[in-house]
Design a protein around this motif. Structure first.
Motif, short mmCIF file in Angstrom:
data_model
loop_
_atom_site.label_atom_id
_atom_site.label_comp_id
_atom_site.label_asym_id
_atom_site.label_seq_id
_atom_site.Cartn_x
_atom_site.Cartn_y
_atom_site.Cartn_z
N GLY A 146 -32.78 9.20 -57.69
CA GLY A 146 -34.00 8.80 -56.90
C GLY A 146 -33.64 7.96 -55.61
O GLY A 146 -34.54 7.78 -54.68
N LEU A 147 -32.87 7.12 -55.83
CA LEU A 147 -32.51 6.09 -54.81
C LEU A 147 -31.78 6.85 -53.66
O LEU A 147 -32.18 6.62 -52.28
N ARG A 148 -30.91 7.59 -53.91
CA ARG A 148 -30.52 8.60 -52.85
C ARG A 148 -31.76 9.15 -51.90
O ARG A 148 -31.49 9.45 -50.79
N ALA A 149 -32.38 9.77 -52.64
CA ALA A 149 -33.58 10.64 -51.93
C ALA A 149 -34.25 9.37 -51.13
O ALA A 149 -34.85 10.13 -50.19
N LEU A 150 -34.65 8.43 -51.78
CA LEU A 150 -35.56 7.47 -51.22
C LEU A 150 -34.79 7.01 -49.85
O LEU A 150 -35.17 6.92 -48.51
N GLN A 151 -33.60 6.97 -50.08
CA GLN A 151 -32.71 6.44 -48.66
C GLN A 151 -32.78 7.48 -47.48
O GLN A 151 -32.73 7.09 -46.16
N LYS A 152 -32.63 8.76 -47.99
CA LYS A 152 -32.99 9.92 -46.76
C LYS A 152 -34.06 9.66 -46.09
O LYS A 152 -34.11 9.86 -44.71
N PHE A 153 -35.25 9.40 -46.76
CA PHE A 153 -36.63 9.12 -46.09
C PHE A 153 -36.64 8.03 -45.25
O PHE A 153 -37.04 7.78 -44.17
N THR A 154 -36.11 6.94 -45.79
CA THR A 154 -36.22 5.46 -45.06
C THR A 154 -35.37 5.52 -43.87
O THR A 154 -35.88 4.97 -42.65
N LEU B 218 -40.61 -8.93 -61.89
CA LEU B 218 -40.17 -7.88 -62.66
C LEU B 218 -39.61 -6.65 -61.72
O LEU B 218 -38.66 -6.09 -62.08
N VAL B 219 -40.78 -6.35 -61.15
CA VAL B 219 -40.38 -5.23 -60.15
C VAL B 219 -39.07 -5.46 -59.14
O VAL B 219 -38.39 -4.61 -59.13
N ILE B 220 -39.04 -6.65 -58.85
CA ILE B 220 -37.94 -6.82 -57.84
C ILE B 220 -36.60 -7.03 -58.70
O ILE B 220 -35.36 -6.30 -57.96
N SER B 221 -36.61 -7.43 -59.68
CA SER B 221 -35.35 -7.37 -60.62
C SER B 221 -34.95 -6.19 -61.05
O SER B 221 -33.71 -5.44 -61.15
N GLU B 222 -35.99 -5.08 -61.41
CA GLU B 222 -35.59 -3.70 -61.82
C GLU B 222 -35.38 -2.74 -60.59
O GLU B 222 -34.38 -1.91 -60.69
N LYS B 223 -35.99 -2.89 -59.51
CA LYS B 223 -36.01 -2.01 -58.33
C LYS B 223 -35.57 -2.78 -57.06
O LYS B 223 -35.83 -2.66 -56.03
N LEU B 224 -34.42 -3.62 -57.11
CA LEU B 224 -33.89 -4.28 -56.06
C LEU B 224 -33.25 -3.30 -55.01
O LEU B 224 -33.61 -3.43 -53.55
N GLU B 225 -32.39 -2.26 -55.52
CA GLU B 225 -31.72 -1.42 -54.42
C GLU B 225 -32.86 -0.67 -53.67
O GLU B 225 -32.51 -0.40 -52.17
N GLU B 226 -33.97 -0.14 -54.42
CA GLU B 226 -34.78 0.75 -53.81
C GLU B 226 -35.42 -0.27 -53.06
O GLU B 226 -36.15 0.26 -51.67
N ILE B 227 -35.93 -1.50 -53.22
CA ILE B 227 -36.51 -2.26 -52.23
C ILE B 227 -35.94 -2.58 -50.76
O ILE B 227 -36.34 -2.64 -49.81
N LYS B 228 -34.72 -2.78 -51.13
CA LYS B 228 -33.77 -2.98 -49.97
C LYS B 228 -33.58 -1.61 -48.98
O LYS B 228 -33.14 -1.73 -48.01
N SER B 229 -33.83 -0.72 -49.44
CA SER B 229 -33.90 0.63 -48.58
C SER B 229 -34.80 0.76 -47.61
O SER B 229 -34.74 1.39 -46.84
N PHE B 230 -36.13 -0.11 -47.80
CA PHE B 230 -37.23 0.15 -47.04
C PHE B 230 -36.73 -0.71 -45.72
O PHE B 230 -36.23 -1.59 -45.70
N ARG B 231 -37.26 0.06 -44.44
CA ARG B 231 -36.79 -0.46 -43.28
C ARG B 231 -38.16 -0.47 -42.36
O ARG B 231 -39.10 0.38 -42.47
#
Length: 428
Positions: free
Chosen positions: A134-142, A160-173
């Motif tokens: 899921g993280l790899r797919a999200l990075q392709k779009f961002t 709690l969302v930040i602690s669990e999905k930190l890498e996904e949040i950092k992928s947004f540009r």
């Protein structure tokens, strides 16, 4: 064997042949035993009565069976008959790519209209919730579409969302608005360091209310802007309220934000508020507001973009993970039965944000718009000058008018220069 022969509900085995003394005899089963006889054979049945056959194809692999039926669209007619039609080639290819979206090398240069449909198809198949893939797919779009995936992100009180999905949040540009209020990040949090990355240089509104920040965190956040003119150089709105560890020294680091139009430093640890007001006005042209500004009511920042439903799904998953607290409900019921007052918990509110604060105690600043050269301020000055002229003699009216006109023109030239103009002049 005897039980089988004596049972009434046994199945008919059909003709049985026994070789005896070199000759083949057909025997027949009876209730009193085995009796050999030469009777006509009964009609042979392949399956006994009551036997049913269920045709199952690809029982071991259900996904293969689903792929066979996934190519068709099943509908019902008015008469109730089942009708199916083949899907279009575009939908079949779209479904295949969305199932393997994490294996795509890059989406750069791919049409945005098709990419949005591909993102929706992958979201419907819950590809972004898979760990790793899921993280790899999200990075392709961002990395290909930036602000189209998400232009505004609101994580207010979503620690709690930040602690669990930190890498996904950092992928947004290419975010323009980011709300991290009441998340208790602190000065050393990884996300605070990520704010200075070039991927978030497009942020214009940043809310860091009640995040346990100090002067060290403000210095770290403003270092790229002060030293290399990078990072949050486009910031126009900043909320640092309810951070008691920020002092007068930390406010000095904010002077590097030359484009800042709105600033909230209410609830900080300032000692000389009058001096801070004077510095903000002289360095970056921000004036203290006597009334609360609507820019800081947190209603403008909302999660917007293709991935808004994904963020909502993250919030749903984290909220369901906290639901084991419901085991305390019987204890609360017992306290209510015995007349004891249970302790109320309000995790959705910020402890420092709900403190009663008068409008005079709020330290919110804004940038005044540059007055027009023909604005009301100059008109008032003209009226006051005319009243002073009437008190003097008529013989000196004409030279005084010329002097007043020259003074007004000089004042007009001085007023029309904004802070950006003075900065441009000082850069030479």
């Amino acid at each position: 064997m005897s039980y089988y022969l004596n049972s009434e509900n046994h199945l008919d085995p059909g003709p049985i042949y026994v070789r005896e003394n070199g000759q083949l005899h057909m025997v027949n089963l009876a209730l009193d035993g085995v009796r050999s006889s030469l009777q006509k054979p009964r009609p042979f049945r392949l399956f006994p009565k009551g036997f049913s056959v269920e045709l199952c194809m690809n029982r071991e692999d259900d996904t293969a069976q689903k792929e066979k039926t996934d190519h068709f669209i099943f509908t019902y007619t008015r008469e109730g008959n089942l009708r199916y039609s083949a899907k279009s080639l575009f939908s079949l290819v779209l479904g295949f790519i969305s199932d393997n979206v994490d294996h795509i090398d890059s989406l750069i240069g791919f049409p945005e209209q098709i990419a949005e449909k591909l993102f929706s198809a992958a979201e419907a198949r819950q590809k972004f919730t898979e760990p790793g893939a899921g993280l790899r797919a999200l990075q392709k779009f961002t990395e290909a579409y930036g602000s189209l995936v998400l232009c505004s992100l609101c994580l207010r009180n979503r620690y709690l969302v930040i602690s669990e999905k930190l890498e996904e949040i950092k992928s947004f540009r290419e975010l323009t608005c980011l709300d991290l209020s009441c998340c208790k990040l602190g000065d050393e949090h990884e996300l605070l360091e990520h704010l200075t990355n070039e991927a978030l240089s497009s942020v214009t509104q940043l809310h860091l209310k009640d995040n346990c920040l100090s002067d060290a965190g403000v210095r770290k956040m403003t270092a790229p802007v002060r030293v290399m003119k990078r990072g949050l150089e486009n910031l126009t709105l900043l909320d640092l309220s309810c951070n008691p560890e920020i002092t007068d020294a930390g406010i000095g680091y904010l002077f590097s934000f030359r484009k800042l139009n709105c600033l909230d430093i209410s609830g900080t640890g300032l000692k000389d508020i009058k001096a801070v007001k004077h510095k903000l006005q002289t360095h970056i042209g921000l004036v203290h507001s006597k009334v609360p500004l609507k820019e800081f009511d947190h209603s403008n920042c909302k999660t917007e973009g293709w991935a808004d439903q994904i963020v909502l799904q993250w919030e749903r998953v984290t909220s369901e993970a906290v639901k084991p607290r419901d085991a305390l409900e019987p204890r609360k019921a017992a306290q209510h039965f015995y007349g004891k007052r249970a302790q109320t918990e309000t995790p959705g509110k910020c402890p420092l944000a709900d403190t009663h604060m008068n409008s005079s105690e709020k330290l919110q600043f804004y940038r005044e718009k540059a007055p027009d050269c023909h604005g009301p301020l100059l008109k008032l000055e003209a009226v006051s000058s005319q009243e002073s002229k009437k008190s003097k003699k008529r013989g000196f009216e004409e030279p005084e008018k010329e002097q007043s006109n020259s003074s007004q023109s000089s004042k007009q030239k001085y007023v029309c220069l904004a802070v950006e103009d003075w900065d441009l002049l000082n850069s030479y």
